[in-house]
Scaffold this active site. Structure first.
Site, PDB file in Angstrom:
ATOM      1  N   HIS A 114       0.854  -1.180   0.000  1.00 20.90           N
ATOM      2  CA  HIS A 114       0.000   0.000   0.000  1.00 20.90           C
ATOM      3  C   HIS A 114       0.896   1.239   0.000  1.00 20.90           C
ATOM      4  CE1 HIS A 114      -2.840   2.970   1.672  1.00 20.90           C
ATOM      5  NE2 HIS A 114      -3.820   2.144   1.349  1.00 20.90           N
ATOM      6  N   GLN A 194      -5.099  -5.410   7.001  1.00 19.92           N
ATOM      7  CA  GLN A 194      -6.018  -6.394   6.427  1.00 19.92           C
ATOM      8  C   GLN A 194      -5.924  -7.752   7.118  1.00 19.92           C
ATOM      9  OE1 GLN A 194      -8.214  -5.456   4.329  1.00 19.92           O
ATOM     10  NE2 GLN A 194      -7.354  -3.450   3.830  1.00 19.92           N
TER      11      GLN A 194
END
Length: 399
Positions: A114, A194
């Site tokens: 990310h 996540q």
């Protein structure tokens, strides 16, 4: 459990098939009510007042720290509250990184990170003269730890990997990553955004050095997250922001700083958010993260199977993933798919998912992403598949 989540219906009371949990999770009533109480009848400042409600709120706030620590098997003296995982990574970069990296040192990232696990390290590298290396992916789009092992040298001071990819859902072999990093004397930071909402996490078993995550992906509020760091590392990290609450003693000649997590929490903290963060933690622990991971795995398996059967669909990532499926349909931009699905009350993510280097690696500008949560059902998958069939008809592709 859908009845616990008031956001899972439309304004007219129809079911809303929310498949964007990887971006942010819907909130259960327990979290909403905990935050409402903290903002209302229980509200007071923390760490300052000598009156009883302030003392009670201080106890609740610090108990929240203890609760969040228990979620990942850490100690309460190892949890720093931050505005989110992004700030937690920046904190490590600007505090530990500036104190420990110098010109010529190296940082190892992966192709699927990310942006929040790329940009802070780029800024640090530019400031101190360090270099960044990037690990490629395997054929099924997971971080190639064999390649990482070949790339690592004693010049590497930090390895920063996503525990679970926010685009592909692949789960890192974090223990092996830790072993590889420590073998050359590097520290390992894991982006757990996540992971913590989808599976049990034990930082001691993973043997990492830093672990970061956000509350809003864990069915909690926005505006708060956590940095876990080994206590011995945290004790040596210099303060990175100045202000109230993080001090021991201030004079115009010299300031000394608080010890432990408080040294990194300048100013009035996110009191009500921390309490709601703890409520979200209790909620997922009551459901059971192992059971959640298993249920989401069944949804992933069905969706991947159905999509793979379509000859104009490309599905990315490994077969087994933590509640995430990314795909593209030939001739249909993900934004068009997302717009048409919205007409049928199906919400997916379409775009680069704050992972543009990964999109470049995959050779696509964007993907469609369906991501599941503990409230997701087979009906959500059915609604998505029906919406995809309708979209294909609109684009003249048949069924």
């Amino acid at each position: 459990m859908r009845s616990d989540f008031p956001g899972l219906v439309t304004k007219d009371g129809a079911p809303w098939h929310y498949l964007d949990t990887a971006a942010t999770a819907q909130k259960p009533r327990a979290v909403i009510e905990a935050m409402s109480r903290a903002l209302g009848q229980d509200y007071a400042t923390v760490h300052r007042g000598v009156y009883s409600r302030s003392a009670d709120m201080t106890l609740a706030y610090e108990n929240a720290r203890r609760t969040i620590a228990s979620l990942i098997g850490g100690g309460e003296d190892e949890i720093v509250f931050t505005r989110g995982a992004t700030e937690a990574i920046n904190l490590v970069a600007k505090s530990w990184g500036k104190a420990n990296l110098k010109s010529g040192d190296r940082i190892l990232l992966s192709q699927l990170e990310h942006h929040s696990n790329i940009v802070p390290w780029q800024m640090l590298a530019q400031e101190v003269g360090a270099h960044i290396d990037v690990v490629p992916l395997t054929s099924d789009h997971q971080i190639d730890l064999d390649a990482a092992e070949a790339m690592l040298t004693e010049q590497h001071k930090l390895v920063a990997f996503g525990h679970v990819s926010n685009v592909l859902g692949g789960v890192l072999d974090a223990k092996r990553a830790a072993d590889l990093a420590h073998k050359v004397g590097a520290k390992l930071l894991l982006d757990g955004c996540q992971a913590v909402a989808h599976m049990p996490v034990d930082v001691a078993a993973l043997d990492c050095d830093f672990y970061v995550f956000s509350a809003h992906k864990l069915y909690g509020p926005t505006g708060i997250g956590a940095l876990w760091a080994r206590s011995e590392i945290l004790l040596e990290m210099p303060a990175w922001e100045g202000g109230g609450a993080m001090i021991d003693r201030v004079t115009f000649e010299k300031t000394t700083y608080a010890s432990g997590p408080q040294r990194f929490e300048a100013g009035t903290p996110a009191i009500t958010e921390a309490i709601a963060f703890a409520a979200a933690t209790h909620y997922v622990q009551s459901v059971g993260l192992g059971a959640m991971h298993e249920a989401e795995g069944e949804l992933v398996a069905r969706l991947r199977r159905e999509l793979t059967a379509m000859n104009d669909v490309t599905v990315y990532g490994p077969e087994a993933s933590a509640g995430i499926v990314s795909f593209t349909i030939d001739g249909i931009h993900p934004h068009d798919l997302g717009t048409i699905l919205d007409e049928a009350n199906v919400a997916i993510r379409a775009g680069h998912h704050c992972a543009q280097p990964l999109m470049d690696y995959l050779g696509v500008p964007a993907t469609a992403r369906a991501s599941f949560g503990l409230y997701s059902t087979q009906e959500d998958v059915t609604a998505l598949l029906e919406g995809i069939a309708r979209t294909r008809r609109i684009f003249g592709k048949g069924i």
